[in-house]
Design an enzyme around this catalytic site. Structure first.
Site, PDB file in Angstrom:
ATOM      1  N   ASP A  13       0.782  -1.320   0.004  1.00 44.59           N
ATOM      2  CA  ASP A  13       0.176   0.187   0.146  1.00 44.59           C
ATOM      3  C   ASP A  13       0.847   1.263   0.070  1.00 44.59           C
ATOM      4  O   ASP A  13       0.288   2.362   0.672  1.00 44.59           O
ATOM      5  CB  ASP A  13      -1.000  -0.144   1.491  1.00 44.59           C
ATOM      6  CG  ASP A  13      -1.874  -1.076   1.533  1.00 44.59           C
ATOM      7  OD1 ASP A  13      -2.486  -1.724   0.423  1.00 44.59           O
ATOM      8  OD2 ASP A  13      -1.817  -1.892   2.465  1.00 44.59           O
ATOM      9  N   LYS A  16       2.291   2.317  -5.066  1.00 45.87           N
ATOM     10  CA  LYS A  16       2.846   1.691  -6.618  1.00 45.87           C
ATOM     11  C   LYS A  16       2.340   2.196  -7.786  1.00 45.87           C
ATOM     12  O   LYS A  16       2.705   2.344  -8.601  1.00 45.87           O
ATOM     13  CB  LYS A  16       3.203   0.398  -6.197  1.00 45.87           C
ATOM     14  CG  LYS A  16       4.159  -0.417  -5.379  1.00 45.87           C
ATOM     15  CD  LYS A  16       4.326  -1.694  -5.103  1.00 45.87           C
ATOM     16  CE  LYS A  16       3.043  -2.397  -4.850  1.00 45.87           C
ATOM     17  NZ  LYS A  16       2.834  -2.073  -3.203  1.00 45.87           N
ATOM     18  N   GLY A  17       0.850   2.247  -7.414  1.00 43.47           N
ATOM     19  CA  GLY A  17       0.010   2.652  -8.623  1.00 43.47           C
ATOM     20  C   GLY A  17       0.335   3.900  -9.252  1.00 43.47           C
ATOM     21  O   GLY A  17       0.770   3.906 -10.401  1.00 43.47           O
ATOM     22  N   GLY A  40      -4.318  -3.671  -4.780  1.00 42.29           N
ATOM     23  CA  GLY A  40      -5.262  -2.580  -5.531  1.00 42.29           C
ATOM     24  C   GLY A  40      -4.407  -1.433  -5.650  1.00 42.29           C
ATOM     25  O   GLY A  40      -3.683  -1.162  -4.735  1.00 42.29           O
ATOM     26  N   HIS A  41      -4.321  -1.035  -6.949  1.00 44.45           N
ATOM     27  CA  HIS A  41      -3.962   0.442  -7.156  1.00 44.45           C
ATOM     28  C   HIS A  41      -4.717   1.389  -7.408  1.00 44.45           C
ATOM     29  O   HIS A  41      -5.707   1.286  -8.421  1.00 44.45           O
ATOM     30  CB  HIS A  41      -2.800   0.126  -8.494  1.00 44.45           C
ATOM     31  CG  HIS A  41      -1.620  -0.910  -8.288  1.00 44.45           C
ATOM     32  ND1 HIS A  41      -0.889  -1.564  -9.141  1.00 44.45           N
ATOM     33  CD2 HIS A  41      -1.057  -1.204  -7.147  1.00 44.45           C
ATOM     34  CE1 HIS A  41      -0.108  -2.330  -8.702  1.00 44.45           C
ATOM     35  NE2 HIS A  41      -0.169  -1.923  -7.089  1.00 44.45           N
ATOM     36  N   GLN A 223       2.101  -5.951  -3.267  1.00 47.36           N
ATOM     37  CA  GLN A 223       2.363  -5.609  -2.109  1.00 47.36           C
ATOM     38  C   GLN A 223       3.603  -5.311  -1.581  1.00 47.36           C
ATOM     39  O   GLN A 223       4.166  -4.242  -2.327  1.00 47.36           O
ATOM     40  CB  GLN A 223       2.275  -7.335  -1.246  1.00 47.36           C
ATOM     41  CG  GLN A 223       0.767  -7.709  -1.176  1.00 47.36           C
ATOM     42  CD  GLN A 223       0.407  -8.497  -2.450  1.00 47.36           C
ATOM     43  OE1 GLN A 223       1.112  -9.133  -3.256  1.00 47.36           O
ATOM     44  NE2 GLN A 223      -0.862  -8.253  -2.631  1.00 47.36           N
ATOM     45  N   PRO A 303      -9.508  -0.114   7.050  1.00 46.02           N
ATOM     46  CA  PRO A 303      -8.750   0.754   7.574  1.00 46.02           C
ATOM     47  C   PRO A 303      -7.240  -0.018   8.012  1.00 46.02           C
ATOM     48  O   PRO A 303      -7.180  -1.015   8.422  1.00 46.02           O
ATOM     49  CB  PRO A 303      -9.339   0.973   8.922  1.00 46.02           C
ATOM     50  CG  PRO A 303     -10.035   0.108   9.379  1.00 46.02           C
ATOM     51  CD  PRO A 303     -10.585  -0.701   8.169  1.00 46.02           C
ATOM     52  N   LYS A 330       3.351  10.389  -0.277  1.00 48.46           N
ATOM     53  CA  LYS A 330       2.632  10.898   0.819  1.00 48.46           C
ATOM     54  C   LYS A 330       3.294  11.644   1.949  1.00 48.46           C
ATOM     55  O   LYS A 330       2.769  11.828   3.035  1.00 48.46           O
ATOM     56  CB  LYS A 330       1.821   9.595   1.431  1.00 48.46           C
ATOM     57  CG  LYS A 330       0.735   8.778   0.592  1.00 48.46           C
ATOM     58  CD  LYS A 330      -0.089   8.231   1.461  1.00 48.46           C
ATOM     59  CE  LYS A 330      -1.136   7.520   0.460  1.00 48.46           C
ATOM     60  NZ  LYS A 330      -2.400   6.950   1.165  1.00 48.46           N
TER      61      LYS A 330
END
Length: 428
Positions: A13, A16-17, A40-41, A223, A303, A330
């Site tokens: 998480d 990477k997307g 999930g990206h 991952q 979450p 981020k």
């Protein structure tokens, strides 16, 4: 020619997307080398959000980019067909030749999902996505797995489905599961195979040939390094190889063909599901990071657990992957904090450690050793040069580089494609 492996350097998480999407501008081929729809990206382009699970996020760069699903993946054909349909509706994957699916990639069957879900109700629950990933890899290693090519051969598919039902059926029925009849699964998966077979190919040979042609190839992991089945925080790991070496085994190319490895890390740490997490913040500050960072799973909506950046764990990931650079994501989420802590090591049973232990029981006893740095208040979303960052943010980035021993090659200052500071481009 540049052949670049992009891996998560934490517990997944990491963003990477977005990073793969950015680097795909310079790549000709984008290859996913492991995992399945448990990844999930989330991508934000021109204010529009798109989530992919199996198709590499490089697909957003449009026509002419070859998108490859490699041998090392486990694929849910129904999910894949839904994803292809959604992307085509958005004008992507218009040319079927742009998508290649390895005919050797393994298939997730309905009973794999049943097994996964039931195990998560038991004593050995680890917080999986219940998408059948682990059981599909188990079938692969037991040499009874179904491969994509088998979806075009009715007899072979039926034989394999029957074997898998014989192996696991009694356990599932004992647990109260309602197992689909063999014929129902065979009929459904033959239909999937009919729709997907146009994309099947020897992906390993195709990627090799593209490299020999001098084309730029980007290898996308799923991952993160700390979830690697061999190296990670076992048993709280995924079922595949998530580190850079997995690109070679998951695609079928030699390690000498890799020219660069970039690890992606958030400016703080997150983890989803079970397992030890030394820097976790269970107070209001952890909640603040979760809300500011939108830390909810793209696949499950769960979450994520949030905490301070664990540089000691990141240092370990850098060693495992042989990182040439770090894409730091981020950074903007930390805005407004007066002080920011960074874990530089641990004490375990009175002993000092400079890397994360690999034994989960030992990790659970880790007491983080922190350095404290000043925070910043300024908005960084419009910053496009490292030197234009607030002084405290620059010091934070520099301190990470010094502690890990790897240069920062990219800094994400917002979710959008343009909200990025590119320092080094591995394709140039």
């Amino acid at each position: 020619m540049a052949n670049v492996v992009i891996v998560g350097a934490q517990w997944g998480d990491e963003g990477k997307g977005k990073v793969v999407d950015l680097y795909t501008e310079f790549a000709d081929v984008v290859v996913r080398f492991g995992g399945g729809a448990n990844a999930g990206h989330t991508l934000v382009v021109d204010g529009q959000k798109l989530v992919t699970h199996l198709i590499p996020s490089g697909v957003l760069r449009g026509r002419g980019k070859r998108i490859v699903l490699g041998d090392g993946m486990v694929i849910d054909p129904k999910t894949l067909l839904e994803e292809i349909s959604e992307l085509k509706a958005k004008g992507l994957l218009a040319d079927d030749k742009d998508l290649i699916i390895s005919s050797s990639a393994h298939v997730i069957l309905p009973l794999h999902k049943e097994i996964d879900g039931l195990r998560e109700q038991g004593k050995l629950a680890i917080g999986t996505t219940k998408r059948g990933i682990g059981p599909a890899y188990e079938a692969k290693m037991a040499r009874r797995g179904v491969r994509m090519a088998d979806l075009t051969d009715e007899k072979r598919l039926r034989d394999l489905v029957e074997v898998n039902h014989e192996e696991m059926g009694s356990w599932l029925r004992e647990k109260g599961a309602k197992l689909n009849p063999v014929e129902q699964t065979v009929a459904e998966y033959l239909q999937h195979g009919e729709k997907l077979k146009r994309y099947f190919a020897d992906a390993s040979r195709l990627v090799y040939d593209e490299i020999k042609r001098g084309r730029h190839v980007l290898f996308e992991g799923a991952q993160g390094a700390l979830l690697d089945v061999d190296r990670g925080t076992y048993p709280f790991v995924t079922s595949s190889s998530t580190i850079a070496g997995g690109a070679c085994t998951g695609v079928g190319i030699g390690p000498t063909m890799i020219t660069s490895v970039i690890g992606i890390a958030k400016a703080y740490s997150t983890r989803v599901g079970g397992g030890p997490f030394p820097t976790e913040l269970t107070d209001e500050l952890g909640q603040r990071l979760r809300e500011a960072g939108g830390e909810f799973g793209a696949t499950t909506g769960r979450p994520r657990r949030c905490g301070w950046l664990d540089v000691a764990a990141l240092r370990l990931a850098a060693r495992w992957n042989g990182l040439h650079g770090i894409a730091l994501t981020k950074l903007d989420v930390l805005r407004g904090l007066k002080k920011i802590k960074v874990c530089v090591g641990y004490t375990v049973d009175g002993q000092e450690r400079d890397e994360l232990p690999t034994d989960s029981a030992e990790i659970a006893r880790c007491v983080p050793v922190y350095e404290e740095l000043d925070g910043w208040d300024a908005d960084t979303s419009q910053v496009r040069e490292r030197d234009a960052l607030p002084t405290a943010a620059r010091k934070y980035v520099s301190r990470i580089e010094a502690l890990v021993g790897v240069d920062i090659s990219l800094i994400s200052v917002g979710p959008g494609r343009a909200e990025t500071i590119v320092l080094k481009n591995p394709f140039r």
